[in-house]
Design an enzyme around this catalytic site. Structure first.
Site, mmCIF file in Angstrom:
data_model
loop_
_atom_site.group_PDB
_atom_site.id
_atom_site.type_symbol
_atom_site.label_atom_id
_atom_site.label_comp_id
_atom_site.label_asym_id
_atom_site.label_seq_id
_atom_site.Cartn_x
_atom_site.Cartn_y
_atom_site.Cartn_z
ATOM 1 N N HIS A 168 -86.830 12.610 -27.300
ATOM 2 C CA HIS A 168 -87.123 13.485 -26.152
ATOM 3 C C HIS A 168 -87.029 12.688 -24.850
ATOM 4 O O HIS A 168 -87.718 13.019 -23.886
ATOM 5 C CB HIS A 168 -88.521 14.116 -26.246
ATOM 6 N N SER A 289 -68.182 3.483 -3.450
ATOM 7 C CA SER A 289 -68.308 4.716 -2.671
ATOM 8 C C SER A 289 -67.573 4.528 -1.357
ATOM 9 O O SER A 289 -67.566 3.430 -0.786
ATOM 10 C CB SER A 289 -69.782 4.988 -2.408
ATOM 11 N N LYS A 295 -72.733 0.881 -3.254
ATOM 12 C CA LYS A 295 -72.634 1.655 -4.487
ATOM 13 C C LYS A 295 -71.653 1.061 -5.504
ATOM 14 O O LYS A 295 -70.597 0.556 -5.155
ATOM 15 C CB LYS A 295 -72.170 3.087 -4.176
ATOM 16 N N GLU A 302 -68.700 9.072 -16.344
ATOM 17 C CA GLU A 302 -68.800 10.434 -15.800
ATOM 18 C C GLU A 302 -67.544 11.249 -16.102
ATOM 19 O O GLU A 302 -67.620 12.428 -16.463
ATOM 20 C CB GLU A 302 -69.045 10.371 -14.297
#
Ligand code: ARG
Length: 496
Positions: A168, A289, A295, A302
């Site tokens: 969980h 980025s 970044k 992704e």
């Protein structure tokens, strides 16, 4: 203008002119056209034509001289396709139409016109998609094994490093990092096993089924099948031309590979956050980025996660196409190709990038170790220690829960509780002299070592697991490296 097309030149050739007054309307031609995606079947189509020409020769429908000239013409056509000299033109409906035009141009109408006897685009296309998929299933299998190898390499490198195991998403029990990594290996190995198993069902040639009912010409579908790498012929010519469950099954496996990768991708995204900081991705496998200089983004993970949606979409779209189709060829079946071509094209870019990301990522073992026991992750160990002292599990669970409650109230971890605390909590169940000994199990190493049953996270078991996975991966490679031009690769039993 779509790829592989030369423009609008090229006279119109239809394979079905006789009973029609006029050629197709431009609107129909545009809808009907498939060369922009099915041209990649050209090599398989020519291979089919060669085998078919020989069958015509054996049946006495081509003389020895005609067969020789036909084979030469097909070889010439193949060379022109290879060099890009011959490509579909705007008027070609599909790859088969284009190649027939090419053959007529090379061999002339008289000889070229003989090849179509006893076959239909219906049995041809059903055969070609199988040939293409069987070859590409092996290609995909090799790429999946690349990810498997990268994961096994990381698991070996991880050694006995521990980490927090979660259910969980909450801290549950300490585990070996290698155990978590290997948990992603098994589904991928099963995907390769699925492909090898699927291949056995696809090892049946529909060539010779004609439009749906077979041919009257005394051709030899078995010989054609063998030449095209199939060990047998479809038992039912209607099934051969109409069924696409094999394409759908491939499509499921491709989607499942996407889903399996996506679940690991999601973990990597989380592990790579500043809050977790479990893993660092290599610069070459992460992106920056355009606005935030600090970044470093996990784009491969992704994109993999995103493309899993696309892979599922390809499968569901095609399943929806199949549903409700009458059982013989219908033009809807043409939709099979783009779905699986897109899946293979997608996996072809996803899998190598994913393998590279996995191979080069670096875990922060110290941080993983520090986090492993936190969140009262050793509570089950207390309960199981109590069970070993003869306490029924129902009580053991409550007593361990009482330890957690006390520690949580004081804002400390379980091992910070005093001997007296354990004596008090276990009173009536464990003698006061014995109670403090529960400490023995309050270490991550102790916890992990004791989970030493088959499939458990104990280092010894994980080492065995890795060795077993390597053996299975080596077997899976036999399928991945096998030729789809020969009989189906038959694994000796299952890959296990
Ligand atoms: N291009 C079609 C397909 O991919 C095969 C052609 C069959 N067409 C026909 N009119 N029988 O399924």
């Amino acid at each position: 203008m779509t790829q592989g097309e030369k423009g609008n030149e090229g006279e119109h050739l239809a394979l079905w002119g006789g009973r029609f007054k006029a050629g197709p309307s431009p609107e129909l031609a545009r809808l009907s056209k498939s060369t922009q995606f099915d041209w990649r079947l050209a090599d398989d189509d020519i291979a089919g034509s060669r085998a078919h020409a020989r069958a015509l020769g054996r049946a006495g429908l081509l003389s020895a001289d005609e067969l020789k000239r036909m084979e030469e013409a097909l070889n010439q056509l193949q060379r022109m396709v290879d060099s890009g000299e011959f490509t579909p033109v705007a008027g070609d409906e599909d790859e088969a139409t284009a190649l027939e035009r090419g053959l007529l141009e090379i061999a002339g109408d008289e000889l070229g016109g003989k090849l179509r006897a006893g076959r239909s685009r219906n049995d041809q296309i059903a055969t070609l998609i199988r040939m293409w998929l069987r070859r590409n299933a092996r290609y995909v299998a090799r790429l999946v094994l690349g990810v498997v190898n990268a994961l096994i390499g990381q698991a070996e490198k991880a050694g006995e490093a521990v980490m927090p195991g979660r259910t969980h998403m909450q801290h549950a029990q300490p585990i070996l990092l290698a155990h978590q990594l290997m948990a992603h290996v098994w589904p991928l190995l099963r995907d390769v096993e699925r492909l090898a198993d699927w291949d056995k069902r696809m090892d049946e040639s529909p060539y010779g089924a004609g439009a749906l009912a077979g041919s009257t010409l005394g051709l030899d579908p078995e010989a054609v099948a063998h030449e095209l790498g199939f060990s047998r012929v479809n038992s039912n010519s209607i099934d051969g031309t109409a069924s696409r469950d094999g394409v759908a099954e491939f499509s499921f496996i491709a989607a499942m590979i996407g889903v399996n990768l996506s679940r690991l991708a999601e973990e990597i995204v989380i592990w790579n956050t500043q809050e977790f900081a479990f893993v660092r991705l290599d610069d070459a496998y992460s992106t920056g980025s355009s606005i935030m200089p600090q970044k470093k983004n996990p784009d491969i993970a992704e994109l993999t996660r995103g493309k899993a949606g696309r892979l599922i979409g390809d499968m569901t779209g095609f399943m929806a196409t199949l549903k409700g189709l009458p059982t013989a060829y219908a033009r809807d079946l043409q939709e099979d190709k783009e779905a699986v071509f897109d899946q293979v094209d997608t996996l072809e870019v996803v899998l190598p990038a994913f393998a590279g990301m996995v191979r080069t990522m670096v875990f922060d073992k110290d941080r993983l170790k520090a986090q492993a026991p936190t969140g009262f992750a050793l509570a089950t160990d207390i309960a199981e220690w109590l069970v070993k002292q003869g306490v029924p599990f129902r009580h053991a669970h409550e007593l361990s829960g009482a330890c957690v409650k006390l520690a949580e109230g004081r804002g400390v971890e379980l091992w910070d509780l005093a001997d007296d605390d354990f004596v008090t909590i276990f009173k009536g169940f464990v003698s006061p002299e014995l109670a403090p000994q529960v400490r023995k199990v309050l270490s991550v190493e102790g916890s992990v070592d004791q989970r030493n049953e088959k499939g458990g996270t104990a280092p010894e078991r994980v080492r065995e697991q890795i060795a077993k996975a390597k053996r299975i991966a080596a077997k899976a490679r036999l399928f991945a490296d096998s030729s789809s031009d020969g009989p189906a690769y038959v694994a000796s039993g299952s890959l296990k």
